[in-house]
Design a protein around this motif. Structure first.
Motif, PDB file in Angstrom:
ATOM      1  N   UNK A 210      40.692   9.637   4.066  1.00 50.12           N
ATOM      2  CA  UNK A 210      40.347   9.749   2.650  1.00 50.12           C
ATOM      3  C   UNK A 210      40.598   8.439   1.912  1.00 50.12           C
ATOM      4  N   UNK A 211      41.631   7.728   2.304  1.00 48.15           N
ATOM      5  CA  UNK A 211      41.934   6.422   1.713  1.00 48.15           C
ATOM      6  C   UNK A 211      40.792   5.433   1.960  1.00 48.15           C
ATOM      7  N   UNK A 212      40.339   5.354   3.212  1.00 50.89           N
ATOM      8  CA  UNK A 212      39.245   4.443   3.545  1.00 50.89           C
ATOM      9  C   UNK A 212      37.916   4.916   2.963  1.00 50.89           C
ATOM     10  N   UNK A 213      37.728   6.234   2.907  1.00 47.85           N
ATOM     11  CA  UNK A 213      36.473   6.773   2.380  1.00 47.85           C
ATOM     12  C   UNK A 213      36.321   6.452   0.896  1.00 47.85           C
ATOM     13  N   UNK A 214      37.429   6.482   0.163  1.00 53.26           N
ATOM     14  CA  UNK A 214      37.384   6.115  -1.248  1.00 53.26           C
ATOM     15  C   UNK A 214      36.989   4.653  -1.415  1.00 53.26           C
ATOM     16  N   UNK A 215      37.537   3.776  -0.583  1.00 55.57           N
ATOM     17  CA  UNK A 215      37.147   2.371  -0.618  1.00 55.57           C
ATOM     18  C   UNK A 215      35.675   2.199  -0.260  1.00 55.57           C
TER      19      UNK A 215
ATOM     20  N   UNK B 121      17.369  14.540   4.854  1.00 61.46           N
ATOM     21  CA  UNK B 121      17.492  13.135   4.454  1.00 61.46           C
ATOM     22  C   UNK B 121      18.859  12.854   3.834  1.00 61.46           C
ATOM     23  N   UNK B 122      19.308  13.750   2.954  1.00 56.25           N
ATOM     24  CA  UNK B 122      20.628  13.569   2.359  1.00 56.25           C
ATOM     25  C   UNK B 122      21.737  13.705   3.385  1.00 56.25           C
ATOM     26  N   UNK B 123      21.573  14.656   4.320  1.00 59.91           N
ATOM     27  CA  UNK B 123      22.604  14.849   5.341  1.00 59.91           C
ATOM     28  C   UNK B 123      22.665  13.668   6.296  1.00 59.91           C
ATOM     29  N   UNK B 124      21.523  13.024   6.551  1.00 61.85           N
ATOM     30  CA  UNK B 124      21.528  11.844   7.436  1.00 61.85           C
ATOM     31  C   UNK B 124      22.400  10.741   6.841  1.00 61.85           C
ATOM     32  N   UNK B 125      22.289  10.529   5.525  1.00 60.13           N
ATOM     33  CA  UNK B 125      23.127   9.514   4.871  1.00 60.13           C
ATOM     34  C   UNK B 125      24.597   9.928   4.877  1.00 60.13           C
ATOM     35  N   UNK B 126      24.864  11.208   4.601  1.00 59.98           N
ATOM     36  CA  UNK B 126      26.250  11.697   4.600  1.00 59.98           C
ATOM     37  C   UNK B 126      26.844  11.628   6.006  1.00 59.98           C
ATOM     38  N   UNK B 127      26.031  11.921   7.015  1.00 58.96           N
ATOM     39  CA  UNK B 127      26.490  11.917   8.401  1.00 58.96           C
ATOM     40  C   UNK B 127      26.956  10.529   8.815  1.00 58.96           C
ATOM     41  N   UNK B 128      26.223   9.498   8.415  1.00 52.79           N
ATOM     42  CA  UNK B 128      26.609   8.132   8.773  1.00 52.79           C
ATOM     43  C   UNK B 128      27.899   7.728   8.067  1.00 52.79           C
ATOM     44  N   UNK B 129      28.045   8.135   6.807  1.00 59.86           N
ATOM     45  CA  UNK B 129      29.211   7.723   6.034  1.00 59.86           C
ATOM     46  C   UNK B 129      30.490   8.415   6.511  1.00 59.86           C
ATOM     47  N   UNK B 130      30.372   9.536   7.213  1.00 60.02           N
ATOM     48  CA  UNK B 130      31.572  10.204   7.733  1.00 60.02           C
ATOM     49  C   UNK B 130      32.235   9.411   8.851  1.00 60.02           C
TER      50      UNK B 130
ATOM     51  N   UNK C   6      25.544  11.696  -0.207  1.00 53.64           N
ATOM     52  CA  UNK C   6      26.879  11.209  -0.574  1.00 53.64           C
ATOM     53  C   UNK C   6      26.919  10.734  -2.021  1.00 53.64           C
ATOM     54  N   UNK C   7      28.040  10.939  -2.652  1.00 58.27           N
ATOM     55  CA  UNK C   7      28.339  10.512  -4.020  1.00 58.27           C
ATOM     56  C   UNK C   7      27.634  11.367  -5.070  1.00 58.27           C
ATOM     57  N   UNK C   8      26.333  11.634  -4.892  1.00 60.45           N
ATOM     58  CA  UNK C   8      25.593  12.391  -5.896  1.00 60.45           C
ATOM     59  C   UNK C   8      25.820  13.901  -5.771  1.00 60.45           C
TER      60      UNK C   8
END
Length: 260
Positions: A121-126, A78-87, A26-28
């Motif tokens: 998307x609003x909450x994800x940006x926050x 490893x990157x997908x695990x972090x992205x998966x949680x943030x979804x 995520x982010x990177x």
């Protein structure tokens, strides 16, 4: 003294894991970051990590191809695990959108190129802004740095057949949905009560067109509830960041065979 050429295959393996990590992180990994910056950041981070490791001398042979594939798969996971949680934030937003009537009006996320719900998307940006303000992205970089303590560079295979990995994935999936439900339940529960009230009004005052009045009322109640519970949502987002680092560490422990 080992020469630079003898260290070069090991350096390429470290570069492969770090580069694959930034593909799904995520982010990177977002499109808004130029590819030249991603490549350069991956290279310099690999340079730093490489000189902190005690890497063995690795020869380029048949096993080296397997090592490259293993490093690429591990970095992506490893990157997908972090992205998966943030979804979980976007899933919570989709729950809210469905009750508000915004589910049909998805928007294109310029960062990932995928369709995203409006409130999601609003909450994800926050969530991304909160992650930057709390320096949680430093923990993500720590994850790839300390991954070599759990999964050595010369480990040939990842134990995908281990039942503990499947159990861990199911448990993580369940925890992510629980947090998404906790984030959305104040707004969704309020909208359910609004639906009950509108149903009672529709039965008692049949002259009133509920379909015309109900939609703006639900939207107004949704935004009022979002304003009231925004502080609690930020606390749940902090739990998500902690869960993100825990998930990455546990996944590395399972892949490295250090957790029973």
């Amino acid at each position: 003294m080992v020469s630079i050429l003898e260290n070069f295959p090991a350096f390429l393996l470290v570069l492969m894991r770090v580069s694959a990590f930034f593909v799904t992180l995520p982010l990177f990994s977002y499109r808004t970051i130029p590819n030249t910056h991603k490549i350069g950041f991956s290279f310099f981070l690999t340079w730093i990590i490489f000189f902190t490791l005690e890497v063995p001398v690795i020869e380029i042979d048949g096993q080296y191809v397997m090592l490259i594939l293993k490093e690429a798969i591990l970095g992506l996971l490893l990157g997908f695990a972090a992205y998966f949680i943030l979804t979980a934030v976007q899933i919570a937003g989709s729950f809210i959108d469905f009750q508000m009537g915004f589910a049909i009006a998805n928007v294109l996320d310029p960062q990932t190129g995928a369709q995203s719900p409006l409130i999601g998307q609003f909450l994800y940006t926050f969530a991304l802004l909160l992650m930057l303000s709390l320096n949680a992205h430093h923990l993500l970089l720590d994850g790839i740095f300390y991954s070599y303590q759990y999964v050595p560079i010369d480990q040939l295979f990842l134990p995908f057949g281990d039942e503990n990995i499947a159990d861990f994935i199911v448990t993580t999936f369940n925890s992510m949905f629980i947090i998404a439900f906790q984030m959305s339940i104040p707004v969704v529960g309020s909208l359910f009560l609004v639906d009950v009230a509108l149903g009672i009004v529709a039965r008692t005052v049949p002259q009133l067109n509920i379909f015309v009045v109900g939609v703006p009322i639900k939207i107004l109640v949704s935004f009022i509830m979002l304003i009231l519970v925004m502080g609690a949502l930020f606390l749940l987002m902090e739990q998500l960041f902690e869960m993100m680092t825990y998930t990455m560490r546990s996944l590395m422990e399972l892949f490295g065979g250090t957790q029973g």
